[in-house]
Design a protein around this motif. Sequence first.
Motif, PDB file in Angstrom:
ATOM      1  N   ARG A  21       0.806  -1.219   0.000  1.00 42.01           N
ATOM      2  CA  ARG A  21       0.000   0.000   0.000  1.00 42.01           C
ATOM      3  C   ARG A  21       0.846   1.280   0.000  1.00 42.01           C
ATOM      4  O   ARG A  21       0.351   2.374  -0.240  1.00 42.01           O
ATOM      5  CB  ARG A  21      -0.890  -0.030   1.246  1.00 42.01           C
ATOM      6  CG  ARG A  21      -2.007   0.964   1.165  1.00 42.01           C
ATOM      7  CD  ARG A  21      -2.899   0.926   2.370  1.00 42.01           C
ATOM      8  NE  ARG A  21      -3.729   2.121   2.322  1.00 42.01           N
ATOM      9  CZ  ARG A  21      -5.012   2.137   2.523  1.00 42.01           C
ATOM     10  NH1 ARG A  21      -5.640   1.035   2.816  1.00 42.01           N
ATOM     11  NH2 ARG A  21      -5.692   3.267   2.465  1.00 42.01           N
ATOM     12  N   LEU A  22       2.138   1.126   0.295  1.00 42.10           N
ATOM     13  CA  LEU A  22       3.002   2.309   0.426  1.00 42.10           C
ATOM     14  C   LEU A  22       3.064   3.109  -0.867  1.00 42.10           C
ATOM     15  O   LEU A  22       3.138   2.537  -1.954  1.00 42.10           O
ATOM     16  CB  LEU A  22       4.417   1.883   0.827  1.00 42.10           C
ATOM     17  CG  LEU A  22       4.577   1.300   2.230  1.00 42.10           C
ATOM     18  CD1 LEU A  22       5.971   0.683   2.376  1.00 42.10           C
ATOM     19  CD2 LEU A  22       4.347   2.362   3.294  1.00 42.10           C
ATOM     20  N   ASP A  23       3.042   4.420  -0.727  1.00 39.83           N
ATOM     21  CA  ASP A  23       3.232   5.320  -1.868  1.00 39.83           C
ATOM     22  C   ASP A  23       4.680   5.803  -1.797  1.00 39.83           C
ATOM     23  O   ASP A  23       4.998   6.740  -1.069  1.00 39.83           O
ATOM     24  CB  ASP A  23       2.237   6.485  -1.740  1.00 39.83           C
ATOM     25  CG  ASP A  23       2.429   7.527  -2.830  1.00 39.83           C
ATOM     26  OD1 ASP A  23       3.441   7.460  -3.568  1.00 39.83           O
ATOM     27  OD2 ASP A  23       1.567   8.410  -2.938  1.00 39.83           O
ATOM     28  N   VAL A  27       6.671   8.839   0.235  1.00 37.08           N
ATOM     29  CA  VAL A  27       7.693   8.570   1.261  1.00 37.08           C
ATOM     30  C   VAL A  27       8.987   9.293   0.885  1.00 37.08           C
ATOM     31  O   VAL A  27       9.616   9.946   1.724  1.00 37.08           O
ATOM     32  CB  VAL A  27       7.939   7.051   1.408  1.00 37.08           C
ATOM     33  CG1 VAL A  27       9.090   6.794   2.378  1.00 37.08           C
ATOM     34  CG2 VAL A  27       6.667   6.350   1.877  1.00 37.08           C
ATOM     35  N   GLY A  56       2.774   2.586   7.148  1.00 37.38           N
ATOM     36  CA  GLY A  56       2.317   3.823   6.526  1.00 37.38           C
ATOM     37  C   GLY A  56       1.059   4.285   7.237  1.00 37.38           C
ATOM     38  O   GLY A  56       0.299   3.467   7.766  1.00 37.38           O
ATOM     39  N   TYR A  58      -2.322   6.725   6.411  1.00 38.17           N
ATOM     40  CA  TYR A  58      -3.007   7.279   5.236  1.00 38.17           C
ATOM     41  C   TYR A  58      -4.212   8.108   5.661  1.00 38.17           C
ATOM     42  O   TYR A  58      -4.935   7.744   6.608  1.00 38.17           O
ATOM     43  CB  TYR A  58      -3.484   6.123   4.326  1.00 38.17           C
ATOM     44  CG  TYR A  58      -2.349   5.197   3.987  1.00 38.17           C
ATOM     45  CD1 TYR A  58      -1.566   5.412   2.858  1.00 38.17           C
ATOM     46  CD2 TYR A  58      -2.011   4.132   4.832  1.00 38.17           C
ATOM     47  CE1 TYR A  58      -0.494   4.579   2.564  1.00 38.17           C
ATOM     48  CE2 TYR A  58      -0.941   3.303   4.551  1.00 38.17           C
ATOM     49  CZ  TYR A  58      -0.190   3.531   3.419  1.00 38.17           C
ATOM     50  OH  TYR A  58       0.884   2.712   3.135  1.00 38.17           O
ATOM     51  N   ARG A  62      -4.118   9.527   0.502  1.00 41.75           N
ATOM     52  CA  ARG A  62      -2.824  10.207   0.672  1.00 41.75           C
ATOM     53  C   ARG A  62      -2.030   9.604   1.824  1.00 41.75           C
ATOM     54  O   ARG A  62      -2.525   9.502   2.952  1.00 41.75           O
ATOM     55  CB  ARG A  62      -3.074  11.693   0.949  1.00 41.75           C
ATOM     56  CG  ARG A  62      -1.798  12.464   1.174  1.00 41.75           C
ATOM     57  CD  ARG A  62      -2.060  13.893   1.642  1.00 41.75           C
ATOM     58  NE  ARG A  62      -0.796  14.504   2.032  1.00 41.75           N
ATOM     59  CZ  ARG A  62      -0.663  15.396   3.001  1.00 41.75           C
ATOM     60  NH1 ARG A  62      -1.712  15.814   3.680  1.00 41.75           N
ATOM     61  NH2 ARG A  62       0.520  15.877   3.308  1.00 41.75           N
ATOM     62  N   GLN A  63      -0.778   9.230   1.551  1.00 42.86           N
ATOM     63  CA  GLN A  63       0.086   8.752   2.635  1.00 42.86           C
ATOM     64  C   GLN A  63       0.667   9.952   3.368  1.00 42.86           C
ATOM     65  O   GLN A  63       1.309  10.825   2.766  1.00 42.86           O
ATOM     66  CB  GLN A  63       1.222   7.879   2.095  1.00 42.86           C
ATOM     67  CG  GLN A  63       2.053   7.331   3.249  1.00 42.86           C
ATOM     68  CD  GLN A  63       3.009   6.238   2.874  1.00 42.86           C
ATOM     69  OE1 GLN A  63       3.017   5.776   1.727  1.00 42.86           O
ATOM     70  NE2 GLN A  63       3.813   5.805   3.826  1.00 42.86           N
ATOM     71  N   PHE A  66       5.290   7.692   7.600  1.00 41.26           N
ATOM     72  CA  PHE A  66       6.031   6.460   7.300  1.00 41.26           C
ATOM     73  C   PHE A  66       6.970   6.160   8.462  1.00 41.26           C
ATOM     74  O   PHE A  66       7.477   7.077   9.119  1.00 41.26           O
ATOM     75  CB  PHE A  66       6.852   6.657   6.023  1.00 41.26           C
ATOM     76  CG  PHE A  66       7.736   5.508   5.651  1.00 41.26           C
ATOM     77  CD1 PHE A  66       7.203   4.331   5.136  1.00 41.26           C
ATOM     78  CD2 PHE A  66       9.122   5.592   5.801  1.00 41.26           C
ATOM     79  CE1 PHE A  66       8.021   3.260   4.775  1.00 41.26           C
ATOM     80  CE2 PHE A  66       9.951   4.526   5.447  1.00 41.26           C
ATOM     81  CZ  PHE A  66       9.392   3.360   4.928  1.00 41.26           C
TER      82      PHE A  66
END
Length: 145
Positions: A21-23, A27, A56, A58, A62-63, A66
């Motif tokens: 799921r990380l953007d 990051v 993360g 959210y 939008r992240q 982190f």
Amino acid sequence: MNDRQIDERRGALYLSSDRGRLDLDAVLAMLHDSHWGGGVTRDVLERAVENSLCLGVYHGDRQVAFARAVTDLATYAYLTDVIVAQDARGQGIGSWMVDALLRHPDLQGLRRIALLTRDARTLYEKFGFTTDPPRSTYMELRKAI
Ligand SMILES: CC(C)(COP(=O)(O)OP(=O)(O)OC[C@H]1O[C@@H](n2cnc3c(N)ncnc32)[C@H](O)[C@@H]1OP(=O)(O)O)[C@@H](O)C(=O)NCCC(=O)NCCS
């Protein structure tokens, strides 16, 4: 989602340890804004994420935060890249991530959890982190990158 993953909601915010799921662009932007992560490239971040336990946070899509733990999942973890987007600070997100990492099922029973911080000591002291452990001297081999 597997059993050992953390997924939690607080109001409009969602915290997850799902790497997928990380953007990574978000990051990278946050790290480039930090006092330590200016030189991190996308390639280095990808490798770091692949080999760390990551969190993360959210807000919708939008992240906004982190954190990751570099760990052998048995004895030791090093918390690093703990960062919250500037406009999301001061709402408890940093504390939530540290708390979630310390509660993570894969990080239980470790002998030592370490970190380095320049000016966020109060964040970590709340969770029992101390400086100057007795009978030990911190040493490192520094490489210019
Ligand atoms: C440090 C950081 C992660 C904290 O995230 P946050 O979501 O704003 O933190 P919280 O709202 O959970 O606040 C946690 C506590 O830390 C304190 N704190 C937060 N940022 C701090 C800072 N830069 N310096 C000193 N104390 C700080 C807060 O006062 C708060 O204490 P309280 O609970 O007694 O009020 C965030 O400010 C950040 O990303 N800073 C830039 C990157 C950084 O320095 N990361 C730490 C690397 S070790």
